[in-house]
Motif scaffolding. Structure first.
Motif, PDB file in Angstrom:
ATOM      1  N   ILE A 279       0.820  -1.213   0.000  1.00  0.00           N
ATOM      2  CA  ILE A 279       0.000   0.000   0.000  1.00  0.00           C
ATOM      3  C   ILE A 279       0.856   1.267   0.000  1.00  0.00           C
ATOM      4  CG2 ILE A 279      -0.274   0.473   2.473  1.00  0.00           C
ATOM      5  CD1 ILE A 279      -3.334   0.480   1.927  1.00  0.00           C
ATOM      6  N   GLU A 280       2.149   1.110   0.297  1.00  0.00           N
ATOM      7  CA  GLU A 280       3.026   2.275   0.335  1.00  0.00           C
ATOM      8  C   GLU A 280       3.159   2.880  -1.065  1.00  0.00           C
ATOM      9  OE1 GLU A 280       3.787  -0.717   1.415  1.00  0.00           O
ATOM     10  OE2 GLU A 280       3.750  -0.454   3.599  1.00  0.00           O
TER      11      GLU A 280
ATOM     12  N   ILE B   2       2.070   0.371 -12.480  1.00  0.00           N
ATOM     13  CA  ILE B   2       0.817   0.874 -11.900  1.00  0.00           C
ATOM     14  C   ILE B   2       0.924   0.787 -10.379  1.00  0.00           C
ATOM     15  CG2 ILE B   2      -1.688   0.626 -11.782  1.00  0.00           C
ATOM     16  CD1 ILE B   2      -1.564  -0.825 -14.489  1.00  0.00           C
ATOM     17  N   PRO B   3       0.912   1.907  -9.670  1.00  0.00           N
ATOM     18  CA  PRO B   3       1.086   1.894  -8.212  1.00  0.00           C
ATOM     19  C   PRO B   3      -0.208   1.536  -7.490  1.00  0.00           C
ATOM     20  CG  PRO B   3       0.888   4.144  -8.982  1.00  0.00           C
ATOM     21  CD  PRO B   3       0.832   3.275 -10.211  1.00  0.00           C
ATOM     22  N   VAL B   4      -0.438   0.264  -7.280  1.00  0.00           N
ATOM     23  CA  VAL B   4      -1.665  -0.219  -6.663  1.00  0.00           C
ATOM     24  C   VAL B   4      -1.322  -1.062  -5.441  1.00  0.00           C
ATOM     25  CG1 VAL B   4      -1.720  -2.242  -8.195  1.00  0.00           C
ATOM     26  CG2 VAL B   4      -3.835  -1.494  -7.072  1.00  0.00           C
ATOM     27  N   GLY B   5      -2.165  -0.993  -4.430  1.00  0.00           N
ATOM     28  CA  GLY B   5      -2.018  -1.809  -3.230  1.00  0.00           C
ATOM     29  C   GLY B   5      -3.370  -2.304  -2.782  1.00  0.00           C
ATOM     30  N   MET B   6      -3.392  -2.960  -1.651  1.00  0.00           N
ATOM     31  CA  MET B   6      -4.648  -3.540  -1.176  1.00  0.00           C
ATOM     32  C   MET B   6      -4.781  -3.407   0.333  1.00  0.00           C
ATOM     33  SD  MET B   6      -6.254  -7.378  -1.735  1.00  0.00           S
ATOM     34  CE  MET B   6      -4.827  -8.228  -1.063  1.00  0.00           C
ATOM     35  N   LEU B   7      -5.988  -3.142   0.776  1.00  0.00           N
ATOM     36  CA  LEU B   7      -6.346  -3.291   2.180  1.00  0.00           C
ATOM     37  C   LEU B   7      -7.309  -4.461   2.276  1.00  0.00           C
ATOM     38  CD1 LEU B   7      -6.805  -0.660   4.863  1.00  0.00           C
ATOM     39  CD2 LEU B   7      -8.402  -2.553   4.773  1.00  0.00           C
ATOM     40  N   ARG B   8      -6.912  -5.475   3.034  1.00  0.00           N
ATOM     41  CA  ARG B   8      -7.709  -6.697   3.161  1.00  0.00           C
ATOM     42  C   ARG B   8      -8.351  -6.773   4.545  1.00  0.00           C
ATOM     43  NH1 ARG B   8      -6.675 -12.276   5.050  1.00  0.00           N
ATOM     44  NH2 ARG B   8      -4.509 -11.704   5.484  1.00  0.00           N
ATOM     45  N   PRO B   9      -9.665  -6.647   4.645  1.00  0.00           N
ATOM     46  CA  PRO B   9     -10.312  -6.886   5.933  1.00  0.00           C
ATOM     47  C   PRO B   9     -10.173  -8.365   6.321  1.00  0.00           C
ATOM     48  CG  PRO B   9     -11.762  -5.658   4.455  1.00  0.00           C
ATOM     49  CD  PRO B   9     -10.624  -6.183   3.628  1.00  0.00           C
TER      50      PRO B   9
ATOM     51  N   ALA C 121      -7.137   4.766   4.079  1.00  0.00           N
ATOM     52  CA  ALA C 121      -6.499   4.295   2.853  1.00  0.00           C
ATOM     53  C   ALA C 121      -7.102   4.968   1.623  1.00  0.00           C
ATOM     54  CB  ALA C 121      -6.626   2.779   2.746  1.00  0.00           C
ATOM     55  N   ILE C 122      -8.416   5.159   1.638  1.00  0.00           N
ATOM     56  CA  ILE C 122      -9.091   5.763   0.493  1.00  0.00           C
ATOM     57  C   ILE C 122      -8.732   7.242   0.364  1.00  0.00           C
ATOM     58  CG2 ILE C 122     -11.371   6.405  -0.424  1.00  0.00           C
ATOM     59  CD1 ILE C 122     -12.409   3.731   0.575  1.00  0.00           C
ATOM     60  N   GLU C 123      -8.495   7.907   1.489  1.00  0.00           N
ATOM     61  CA  GLU C 123      -8.145   9.328   1.459  1.00  0.00           C
ATOM     62  C   GLU C 123      -6.948   9.601   0.560  1.00  0.00           C
ATOM     63  OE1 GLU C 123      -9.316  12.151   2.730  1.00  0.00           O
ATOM     64  OE2 GLU C 123     -11.050  11.292   3.772  1.00  0.00           O
ATOM     65  N   GLY C 124      -5.980   8.676   0.541  1.00  0.00           N
ATOM     66  CA  GLY C 124      -4.724   8.948  -0.141  1.00  0.00           C
ATOM     67  C   GLY C 124      -4.609   8.385  -1.549  1.00  0.00           C
ATOM     68  N   VAL C 125      -5.703   7.881  -2.127  1.00  0.00           N
ATOM     69  CA  VAL C 125      -5.621   7.289  -3.461  1.00  0.00           C
ATOM     70  C   VAL C 125      -6.598   7.965  -4.418  1.00  0.00           C
ATOM     71  CG1 VAL C 125      -4.870   5.062  -2.543  1.00  0.00           C
ATOM     72  CG2 VAL C 125      -7.317   5.460  -2.942  1.00  0.00           C
ATOM     73  N   GLU C 126      -6.414   7.690  -5.704  1.00  0.00           N
ATOM     74  CA  GLU C 126      -7.271   8.288  -6.719  1.00  0.00           C
ATOM     75  C   GLU C 126      -8.526   7.460  -6.976  1.00  0.00           C
ATOM     76  OE1 GLU C 126      -4.957   8.881 -10.232  1.00  0.00           O
ATOM     77  OE2 GLU C 126      -3.376  10.017  -9.189  1.00  0.00           O
ATOM     78  N   LYS C 127      -8.373   6.140  -7.003  1.00  0.00           N
ATOM     79  CA  LYS C 127      -9.500   5.258  -7.289  1.00  0.00           C
ATOM     80  C   LYS C 127      -9.403   4.013  -6.412  1.00  0.00           C
ATOM     81  CE  LYS C 127     -11.799   7.168 -10.808  1.00  0.00           C
ATOM     82  NZ  LYS C 127     -11.099   8.446 -10.889  1.00  0.00           N
ATOM     83  N   VAL C 128     -10.577   3.421  -6.151  1.00  0.00           N
ATOM     84  CA  VAL C 128     -10.674   2.225  -5.318  1.00  0.00           C
ATOM     85  C   VAL C 128     -11.456   1.167  -6.073  1.00  0.00           C
ATOM     86  CG1 VAL C 128     -11.458   1.268  -3.120  1.00  0.00           C
ATOM     87  CG2 VAL C 128     -10.683   3.648  -3.243  1.00  0.00           C
TER      88      VAL C 128
ATOM     89  N   LYS D 178     -14.879   7.756  -5.878  1.00  0.00           N
ATOM     90  CA  LYS D 178     -13.633   7.023  -6.125  1.00  0.00           C
ATOM     91  C   LYS D 178     -13.854   5.515  -6.289  1.00  0.00           C
ATOM     92  CE  LYS D 178     -10.464  10.034  -3.481  1.00  0.00           C
ATOM     93  NZ  LYS D 178      -9.414  10.017  -2.433  1.00  0.00           N
ATOM     94  N   ILE D 179     -14.992   5.019  -5.860  1.00  0.00           N
ATOM     95  CA  ILE D 179     -15.182   3.578  -5.696  1.00  0.00           C
ATOM     96  C   ILE D 179     -15.754   2.941  -6.961  1.00  0.00           C
ATOM     97  CG2 ILE D 179     -16.372   1.791  -4.368  1.00  0.00           C
ATOM     98  CD1 ILE D 179     -16.415   3.786  -2.005  1.00  0.00           C
TER      99      ILE D 179
END
Length: 358
Positions: free
Chosen positions: A250-251, A279-286, A300-307, A330-331
């Motif tokens: 996610i960094e 492509i700078p993509v990461g993941m948050l996994r619940p 996490a969503i605050e700092g990205v362009e799209k989710v 964004k979603i």
């Protein structure tokens, strides 16, 4: 496999369903009740063979309704008990689950989900998300819900489930699916180190002590309202203390995937491929679905362009993601209700939100 035998080896090659059994036995589960339904039948088969060897009891009930009520009786004695089923069977357990939440009884329920609604089929699905996270039958009832994405976690989260059930006197669900239940991979059987707590509420026979009562019915004026507020405070504490999640690559990410369980496992490959393309993509996994990691998703969503929210359903967890943030614009959602998405399919969705021509 006994606890001592499990700890004597470094790694075990096992199905996810078998790892659940190993974790339950290591955590001291000695009672299992269940009824057959694909794709979780490895669990009752294994427990039927192992429970008698370790002084436990296995019983195939006549139905899932009978199963959950046997669970209720055993849990009221303070004994660790587990069942497993799949979507239609879990539906039949809803009344008993509500009784257990209302009676504040700890137990572990494993749902190796199949496709639905209705009888559906044996294909993998995450269509039971709402059922697992929003209600436990009727009334203001919730289950703690954990979502493994590997055989290792099928083992370790099952042990954790028993600890959480005892800590909060509440049923806990392990939510898997046909893929994670049937897949086989090596895992490390880490020893169980927790201490099972004393249970002064348990019904163990009143000889030599005052009688105890375990119940979900409160008939005196104001009692049931007070009981519901008490349960709500417990659920609030669970939300504060038991959120679990994984941040993956996610960094520096400008794009984010939110996925759980098997889909998150697949998405890790897609993320690696996307990163190799720049492509700078990461993941948050619940990992805990209830409690859902709302704050972590919001940050996490605050700092990205799209989710991209990816699920094996037509859109369920995406509602909790939307609830976590005001940035609904964004979603994007990608769903497959009755089939596991491939890494290529998720990569195509990543390219789409990143604006990369394909």
């Amino acid at each position: 496999m006994t606890t001592s035998a499990a700890c004597a080896v470094k790694r075990i090659l096992a199905k996810g369903n078998e790892a659940v059994c190993h974790g339950a036995i290591a955590a001291g589960c000695r009672f299992y009740y269940g009824y057959p339904i694909t794709p979780q039948n490895d669990i009752p088969e294994y427990m039927a063979a192992q429970m008698p060897k370790i002084g436990g009891s296995f019983l195939q009930a006549e139905s899932e309704v009978a199963t959950i009520n046997m669970m209720l009786g055993t849990a009221s004695t303070g004994t660790r008990v587990m069942t497993s089923s799949s979507g239609p069977g879990i539906s039949l357990m809803q009344e008993g689950l509500s009784f257990m939440v209302g009676s504040q009884l700890p137990a572990v329920i494993v749902n190796i989900a199949r496709s639905g609604p209705g009888l559906g089929g044996i294909a993998p699905s995450q269509g039971d998300y709402f059922q697992a996270t929003k209600v436990a039958g009727h009334g203001d009832a919730h289950l703690i819900c954990l979502a493994p994405h590997s055989v290792q976690e099928m083992y370790s989260l099952t042990m954790l489930a028993f600890d959480l059930a005892d800590k909060y006197r509440n049923p806990v669900m392990i939510l898997g699916d046909a893929i994670i239940g049937q897949m086989k991979e090596p895992y490390e059987p880490t020893p169980y180190t927790s201490v099972v707590p004393e249970k002064p509420w348990a019904l163990t026979g009143a000889a030599g002590r005052a009688a105890r009562s375990v119940k979900s019915m409160f008939l005196k004026e104001g009692e049931i309202e007070a009981h519901n507020w008490k349960l709500l405070e417990k659920f609030r504490k669970i939300r504060e203390e038991e959120v679990r999640f994984e941040r993956y690559m996610i960094e520096g990410a400008k794009f984010l995937i939110v996925a759980f369980g098997t889909v998150a496992r697949v998405a890790k490959t897609s993320i690696q491929w996307a990163r190799s393309e720049g492509i700078p993509v990461g993941m948050l996994r619940p990992i805990s679905l209830f409690p859902f990691p709302e704050e972590q998703v919001r940050e996490a969503i605050e700092g990205v362009e799209k989710v991209l929210v990816a699920e094996m359903n037509t859109g369920q967890m995406v509602e909790d993601v939307q609830k976590s943030t005001p940035h609904h614009d964004k979603i994007r959602f990608f769903g497959k209700p009755c089939a596991m998405p491939t890494p290529d399919e998720i990569l195509a969705q990543i390219r789409l939100i990143a604006g990369v021509k394909q």
